[in-house]
Design a protein around this motif. Sequence first.
Motif, short mmCIF file in Angstrom:
data_model
loop_
_atom_site.label_atom_id
_atom_site.label_comp_id
_atom_site.label_asym_id
_atom_site.label_seq_id
_atom_site.Cartn_x
_atom_site.Cartn_y
_atom_site.Cartn_z
N GLY A 1 61.54 6.31 42.26
CA GLY A 1 61.66 7.49 41.31
C GLY A 1 61.86 8.72 41.49
N SER B 1 65.89 2.70 33.47
CA SER B 1 64.64 2.67 34.26
C SER B 1 63.76 1.73 33.62
CB SER B 1 63.90 4.28 34.00
OG SER B 1 64.88 5.18 34.29
N GLN C 1 64.69 -1.74 34.27
CA GLN C 1 64.07 -2.09 35.74
C GLN C 1 62.54 -2.27 35.68
OE1 GLN C 1 65.93 1.18 37.74
NE2 GLN C 1 67.58 -0.03 38.68
N LYS C 2 62.16 -1.37 34.88
CA LYS C 2 60.59 -1.48 35.10
C LYS C 2 60.13 -2.90 34.45
CE LYS C 2 56.28 0.15 34.38
NZ LYS C 2 55.52 0.29 35.72
N ALA D 1 60.92 -1.36 39.64
CA ALA D 1 61.31 -0.16 39.29
C ALA D 1 61.84 0.43 40.49
CB ALA D 1 60.01 0.67 39.07
N THR E 1 65.58 10.38 41.01
CA THR E 1 65.83 10.41 39.75
C THR E 1 65.05 11.38 38.96
OG1 THR E 1 65.58 8.10 40.01
CG2 THR E 1 66.23 8.82 37.94
#
Length: 332
Positions: free
Chosen positions: A268, A256, A259-260, A265, A271
């Motif tokens: 979410g 995460s 990716q951020k 991102a 997840t």
Amino acid sequence: MKTISIVIPVYNEAQMIQTSIPQILSVLDSALLNRGVESRYAIELIAVDDGSVDQTAAVLLNMQQQEPRLRFVRFTRNFGKEAAILAGLESAVGDAIVVIDGDLQHPPELIAPMVRLWESGIFVVHAVKAQRARESLAQKLFAKAFYAVFKTMSGLDLRGHSDFKLMDRKVVQTLLALPERQRFFRGLISWANFPCAQLPFEVADRPDGSDSKWNRWKLIRYAVDNITSFSSLPLKWVTYLGVFTLLFGIVIGSISLVQKIEGKAMDGFTTVNLLIIIMGGAILLSLGVIGHYLARLYDEVKGRPTYLIQEDMTIKNTTIGLEAKISDAKGE
Ligand code: UDP
Ligand code: MG
């Protein structure tokens, strides 16, 4: 002369014991006493009435009047078969002690060969089920699963074992000296590891065709208690589960984060949902396992007796029963 004690736990067996107890005695008499002219053993029978709500106690009292070798202990309520066996062992005076079910599913004919093995220096004779009685597939699978789990966790292989056993006085004293209150005798005897032998037997159906006194929930509870009284592995698994979920969290967290940083991102919601479910499940399961051990600790710490006796018809008759038998044997 040596004494053989026979311990019989009974729970709501008013019908059954009227045939089983006389049969056990007559088999013993012909097998052990009347071998040759002299009598070799005194026999005492200890029936432990595990809080029966039918006529069991009355039947036992009645039988005792005709058969001085029979003695009985009566609990105030149902404390379970393990407690009944414990009370029987505590009250038995024999040099060898045999535990046998009161429903004739354990053949009393096996006691004589057990005694012969004991005479040859064996301390524990296990009667092992060569074939399980009329049981449903679910019951068979349940028993199989229990023994497999028990073996992995405690290292003791109890497959086919029953409570039908002969034990030397020394073994019984060792077991009674153990401080724990919740006992699983089958496990403890194997754990103690005295020289032992096995005798196979076929489990007969209950003569009256009635069902086992154990219902499914009682059996499941019994199985879980027995496993946790012999193994703390589930507690260790909680740690492994914690480590595993932590690693899982680190992986997901790193992904995460990367990716951020990369500015892409992912969506979410899923997840987060998954994480909550997995983490929540792991935490609750762990708490449950810890709670179970805590409950066991709590029970042991309270130190309440394993059983309570309402009537003890054993002490009064012990000597009478034995003396009668001894004088019989001497031909007086
Ligand atoms: N029994 C007992 N307390 C209980 C349940 C059973 O003393 O709470 C006795 C029962 O009377 C019998 C023996 O334990 O003499 C074995 O019980 P059962 O035949 O019901 O069990 P299974 O043969 O299925 O193992
Ligand atoms: Mg039975």
